[in-house]
Design a protein around this motif. Structure first.
Motif, PDB file in Angstrom:
ATOM      1  N   ARG A  19      94.437 -84.133 -22.007  1.00 28.54           N
ATOM      2  CA  ARG A  19      93.962 -83.059 -21.666  1.00 28.54           C
ATOM      3  C   ARG A  19      92.769 -82.200 -22.309  1.00 28.54           C
ATOM      4  O   ARG A  19      91.726 -81.211 -22.119  1.00 28.54           O
ATOM      5  N   ASP A  36      93.042 -72.200 -16.973  1.00 28.13           N
ATOM      6  CA  ASP A  36      93.501 -73.616 -17.572  1.00 28.13           C
ATOM      7  C   ASP A  36      93.994 -73.897 -15.719  1.00 28.13           C
ATOM      8  O   ASP A  36      95.055 -72.486 -15.346  1.00 28.13           O
ATOM      9  N   GLU A  54      95.718 -76.091 -14.807  1.00 25.38           N
ATOM     10  CA  GLU A  54      98.078 -76.281 -15.047  1.00 25.38           C
ATOM     11  C   GLU A  54      98.279 -75.160 -15.537  1.00 25.38           C
ATOM     12  O   GLU A  54      99.117 -75.295 -14.067  1.00 25.38           O
TER      13      GLU A  54
END
Length: 85
Positions: free
Chosen positions: A31, A11, A13
């Motif tokens: 997302r 991921d 983020e």
């Protein structure tokens, strides 16, 4: 919501790695759509309802004597070593 990971990914983020078969949890719809369109996430995982009439881990009656025996005497009897012959 929780989603099944279809392809292993990291991921961008959180920098957390998700392996195929793991679950990914997020409320960010944009997302989720991005990860699903990239083939990383599958459909929503249905969570089972808690409670109700499920099976208990024990069988039969409880081992609890109802409070007649205090915890310290119960622990002492369990810690007594066996006699050697």
């Amino acid at each position: 919501m929780k989603y099944l990971v279809e392809t292993t990914f990291r991921d961008k983020e959180t920098l957390k790695r998700y392996l195929k078969g793991n679950t990914f949890e997020s409320t960010d719809k944009d997302r989720i759509e991005t990860l699903q369109s990239g083939g990383y996430l599958g459909k929503t995982i249905e969570e089972k309802a808690k409670g109700g009439r499920g099976r208990s881990s024990g069988k039969g009656k409880s081992d609890d004597p109802g409070g007649d025996v205090n915890e310290s005497s119960k622990a002492e009897s369990e810690d007594t070593p066996a006699k050697e012959e």
